[in-house]
Each structure stands twice: as C-alpha cells, then as structure tokens.
Design an enzyme around this catalytic site. Structure first.
Site, mmCIF file in Angstrom:
data_model
loop_
_atom_site.group_PDB
_atom_site.id
_atom_site.type_symbol
_atom_site.label_atom_id
_atom_site.label_comp_id
_atom_site.label_asym_id
_atom_site.label_seq_id
_atom_site.Cartn_x
_atom_site.Cartn_y
_atom_site.Cartn_z
ATOM 1 N N TYR A 94 -0.630 53.669 -35.002
ATOM 2 C CA TYR A 94 -0.283 52.234 -35.021
ATOM 3 C C TYR A 94 -0.469 51.682 -36.431
ATOM 4 O O TYR A 94 0.441 51.069 -37.002
ATOM 5 C CB TYR A 94 -1.165 51.482 -34.017
ATOM 6 C CG TYR A 94 -1.087 49.972 -34.132
ATOM 7 C CD1 TYR A 94 0.116 49.293 -33.976
ATOM 8 C CD2 TYR A 94 -2.240 49.218 -34.395
ATOM 9 C CE1 TYR A 94 0.186 47.909 -34.088
ATOM 10 C CE2 TYR A 94 -2.180 47.833 -34.497
ATOM 11 C CZ TYR A 94 -0.963 47.191 -34.341
ATOM 12 O OH TYR A 94 -0.902 45.816 -34.453
HETATM 13 N N1 LIG Z 1 -2.692 40.527 -30.675
HETATM 14 C C1 LIG Z 1 -3.426 41.003 -31.681
HETATM 15 O O1 LIG Z 1 -4.665 41.019 -31.625
HETATM 16 C C2 LIG Z 1 -2.757 41.523 -32.930
HETATM 17 C C3 LIG Z 1 -3.595 41.950 -33.993
HETATM 18 C C4 LIG Z 1 -2.989 42.430 -35.146
HETATM 19 C C5 LIG Z 1 -1.617 42.460 -35.265
HETATM 20 N N2 LIG Z 1 -0.834 42.069 -34.218
HETATM 21 C C6 LIG Z 1 0.623 42.126 -34.398
HETATM 22 O O2 LIG Z 1 1.166 40.873 -34.019
HETATM 23 C C7 LIG Z 1 2.466 41.056 -33.449
HETATM 24 C C8 LIG Z 1 2.542 40.412 -32.086
HETATM 25 O O3 LIG Z 1 1.551 41.005 -31.250
HETATM 26 P P1 LIG Z 1 1.270 40.499 -29.767
HETATM 27 O O4 LIG Z 1 -0.180 40.624 -29.543
HETATM 28 O O5 LIG Z 1 1.955 39.220 -29.539
HETATM 29 O O6 LIG Z 1 1.970 41.677 -28.953
HETATM 30 P P2 LIG Z 1 2.972 41.607 -27.700
HETATM 31 O O7 LIG Z 1 3.154 43.023 -27.279
HETATM 32 O O8 LIG Z 1 2.493 40.619 -26.713
HETATM 33 O O9 LIG Z 1 4.301 41.049 -28.360
HETATM 34 C C9 LIG Z 1 5.267 41.847 -28.978
HETATM 35 C C10 LIG Z 1 6.607 41.533 -28.359
HETATM 36 O O10 LIG Z 1 7.581 42.293 -29.064
HETATM 37 C C11 LIG Z 1 8.479 42.853 -28.137
HETATM 38 N N3 LIG Z 1 8.974 44.097 -28.727
HETATM 39 C C12 LIG Z 1 8.291 45.250 -28.913
HETATM 40 N N4 LIG Z 1 9.073 46.164 -29.504
HETATM 41 C C13 LIG Z 1 10.274 45.555 -29.683
HETATM 42 C C14 LIG Z 1 11.499 45.972 -30.246
HETATM 43 N N5 LIG Z 1 11.642 47.200 -30.740
HETATM 44 N N6 LIG Z 1 12.526 45.091 -30.285
HETATM 45 C C15 LIG Z 1 12.393 43.835 -29.793
HETATM 46 N N7 LIG Z 1 11.259 43.394 -29.233
HETATM 47 C C16 LIG Z 1 10.218 44.244 -29.184
HETATM 48 C C17 LIG Z 1 7.694 43.093 -26.880
HETATM 49 O O11 LIG Z 1 8.528 43.090 -25.722
HETATM 50 C C18 LIG Z 1 6.706 41.933 -26.897
HETATM 51 O O12 LIG Z 1 7.176 40.854 -26.114
HETATM 52 C C19 LIG Z 1 2.707 42.557 -33.455
HETATM 53 O O13 LIG Z 1 3.433 42.873 -34.614
HETATM 54 C C20 LIG Z 1 1.310 43.155 -33.546
HETATM 55 O O14 LIG Z 1 1.339 44.428 -34.157
HETATM 56 C C21 LIG Z 1 -1.382 41.580 -33.060
#
Ligand SMILES: NC(=O)c1ccc[n+]([C@@H]2O[C@H](COP(=O)([O-])OP(=O)(O)OC[C@H]3O[C@@H](n4cnc5c(N)ncnc54)[C@H](O)[C@@H]3O)[C@@H](O)[C@H]2O)c1
Length: 323
Positions: free
Chosen positions: A154
């Site tokens: 990741y």
């Molecule tokens: N939540 C956390 O603690 C956290 C921490 C660090 C980084 N992030 C980053 O923040 C971003 C959002 O995270 P989140 O927690 O909302 O996750 P999440 O999984 O709830 O949201 C991601 C969304 O992207 C969509 N998705 C995934 N792959 C896709 C693709 N190839 N094409 C189109 N849509 C796609 C999924 O359906 C999902 O709805 C991500 O990039 C994640 O890596 C999150």
C-alpha cells in the site's frame, strides 16, 4: 467554481463533497463503488450527495483511461481536483496486491494524463498517507524524512503516486499537492478501520485483537480536520518550480491505542473483550505528524480531540446501524 472529487462515495471523498456542496459549489464525483467494503455504505453516502442539485456523478474506475480522459476534458477551465480514489488499507495489500497497482498506480497515472491534456488545472490535490514513512523511528514524521523504505505494498503504491505527481508537475506545469493523511476517523467512516471494527465488536460482545500487545500510538485525526486541511490546501496551489508540494495532515497529538479503546467503551457504555497479539507485518508502532508546514502555508489547525471525535463517531454508528 467546479471541483472534481474522485473516490466521492468513499469516507473522505463523501465528506469533501458534502462540505463543498453545503457551500453551494458545483461538485463532480467519480467512484467505481468497488466492493472492498460494503457497497451499501457507499450507496448510502451517495444518496445523501445526490440530494444536492449541484452534484453530478460518474460511476467509473480511474484506470479506465479513455473514460476518465473524457470526463475531465469536458470540465471547465480553472478546474480544482481532489483525488481520493484509491485502494486503501495496509493489511489488505497482503491479500490482493494487484488491486493496489491497478487503482493507486494505473488509476493515478490516468488522472495525471487527463490533467496534462486538460491543460487548465487550477490545483490537483491528491491523498497520500503516513504509511509512506515506513518503519521510520524519528518522530514526528516530517515531509523531508526519507520515504524510500516502504514496509507495505500500500505504502509503495502511494509513494509511487507522489513520484509520478512530481514528474507530471515538472513536465507539464500542473500545480499538484500530495497530502499525507494520518489515521482518519469519524462518522461515515471506513468499516476496515479501528473505530469501526472495535465499535462493532464491542457492541456484539466479540473479542478485539489488540496488536503489539496494545503498545501502539496513532495520530488519530478527525474527519472534519482532514476536510479542513484538504480544502484549505486546495485554495493554496504551490508556487515555485516544479509546482509540486507535500504536506502532512494529522493531529497535534498521538494517542495510545488503549486510550482509544477505553474512550470507545465509555461512549458505547460497554466493556471490550480484549485479546493481545504481536504486531502485524507492515504495521508501525507509532505515528506523529509534523504539521507545522501546513499550518504555516495554508493555516491548517486541527481542532477536534479524540474524546469529542469518538463521541461523534459512536453517535453516528448507533444511529446508522440501528435503522
Ligand atoms: N482513511 C484514512 O485513514 C486514510 C489515511 C491515509 C490516506 N488515506 C487515503 O485517502 C483516500 C481516501 O481514503 P478513504 O478512507 O476515504 O477510503 P475509501 O475506501 O472509503 O474511499 C476510496 C473510494 O475510492 C473508490 N475507488 C477505489 N479504487 C477506485 C478506482 N480504481 N477508481 C475509482 N474509484 C475507486 C472506492 O470505491 C471508495 O469509494 C485514499 O487515497 C487513501 O489511500 C486514507
């Protein structure tokens, strides 16, 4: 002003859309609605967004180059983008590694290519992660620290997103900023994250596995603070050359995992059943963000402490899952 938000049906994307829509702005969302976790939760978020007439939605995968290209090409100039679509989660990258390269490398590149050809991007802000710091033991984590020793796939794919973004900002003059988020929690949260899994287990009387025997600390950051930081940043495109910047978006404090559990127990009015285990491969013991550059450059200032944040989360959880 129009803002494109990818991952719009995801946890952070949903809140980003909602905040902009409540301000009366136009938002275009993209999401593949994949089944990494229950699509029902994604659809429920989307239903709330669809109540706003300034919201439009494309059910698309980021790696579908030509479809993404077309959506972005049709959007107006001076376009702001918040790119949150990704395959998230450290542990799942041991199970389905290709989901990470598809979404986080190919999907990210697809967006950069579309931005290159759109040619009039005001600012592209994309999500990176504290996981890029790997097994770094120097605290707090600062953006200048080395991040070339990831300990999960990741993290490796998110680092790849940072590197590709830098190259595109350099080559095509696209103002681009990467935000390294630190453990985000709050209402409408992700079901694979601790606030959610622990709450579910406590309420069901199931055992919670506490990794590294509870000796873990995290920079838990409430969703409203994450959205605040993201939108403040969106309004502050990087200057200089190349126009690429990186920031940490976290909280001032790191909190112990055991305190996190005890606060949840208090909010839910029920004791947790705990089972202690060794640390998982790819996990780190402690995270703390150096957020001073984000404070200095665009006035980021996290406001919500863990007690208040978990109060909001548990209230939402009880309400959402009782109905
Ligand atoms: N939540 C956390 O603690 C956290 C921490 C660090 C980084 N992030 C980053 O923040 C971003 C959002 O995270 P989140 O927690 O909302 O996750 P999440 O999984 O709830 O949201 C991601 C969304 O992207 C969509 N998705 C995934 N792959 C896709 C693709 N190839 N094409 C189109 N849509 C796609 C999924 O359906 C999902 O709805 C991500 O990039 C994640 O890596 C999150």
């Amino acid at each position: 002003m129009t803002t494109l938000i990818t991952g719009a049906a995801g946890f952070i994307g949903y809140h980003a859309c909602l905040t902009l829509l409540k301000k009366g702005e136009d938002v275009v969302g993209i999401d593949s609605l994949n089944d990494y976790y229950s699509p029902l939760l994604k659809h429920a978020r989307l239903e709330n967004l669809k109540k706003f007439k300034q919201f439009s939605f494309h059910h698309l995968a980021m790696e579908d180059h030509s479809a993404i290209f077309k959506v972005i090409q049709d959007l107006p100039s001076d376009l702001s983008i918040t790119h949150l679509a990704a395959q998230a989660g450290v542990r799942y990258s041991l199970k389905d590694p290709y989901a990470y390269t598809t979404s986080n490398v190919d999907g990210h590149l697809s967006l950069l290519e579309a931005c290159r050809h759109h040619g009039r991007i005001r600012h592209l802000v994309y999500a990176s992660t504290s996981s890029v710091y790997g097994a770094n033991t120097k605290l707090p984590f600062a953006v200048e620290d080395r991040t070339d020793s990831p300990i999960s796939l990741y993290a490796a794919t998110k680092k790849c997103g940072e590197l590709m973004s830098h190259a595109y900002a350099h080559l095509f003059d696209i103002p681009t900023t990467g935000l390294r988020y630190f453990t985000v929690y709050g209402p409408w949260g992700r079901p694979d994250m601790t606030a959610f899994t622990f709450t579910k287990a406590i309420l069901a009387g199931e055992v919670i596995t506490v990794f590294n025997h509870g000796d873990m600390r995290r920079n838990y950051t409430y969703i409203d603070d994450i959205i605040d930081g993201t939108l403040l940043c969106l309004n502050a495109p990087p200057q200089g050359s190349p126009k690429h910047a990186l920031y940490n978006i976290g909280h001032y404090r790191s909190e112990s995992l055991m305190d996190f559990i005890h606060i949840l127990e208090e909010k839910l009015g029920k004791k947790a059943l705990l089972q202690f285990a060794d640390i998982q491969p790819g996990d780190v013991k402690e995270t703390i963000a150096d957020i001073r550059p984000a404070q200095d450059d665009f006035g980021y200032s996290p406001k919500v402490d863990l007690k208040d944040g978990l109060e909001q989360f548990s209230r939402w959880y009880l309400e959402h899952y009782s109905s």
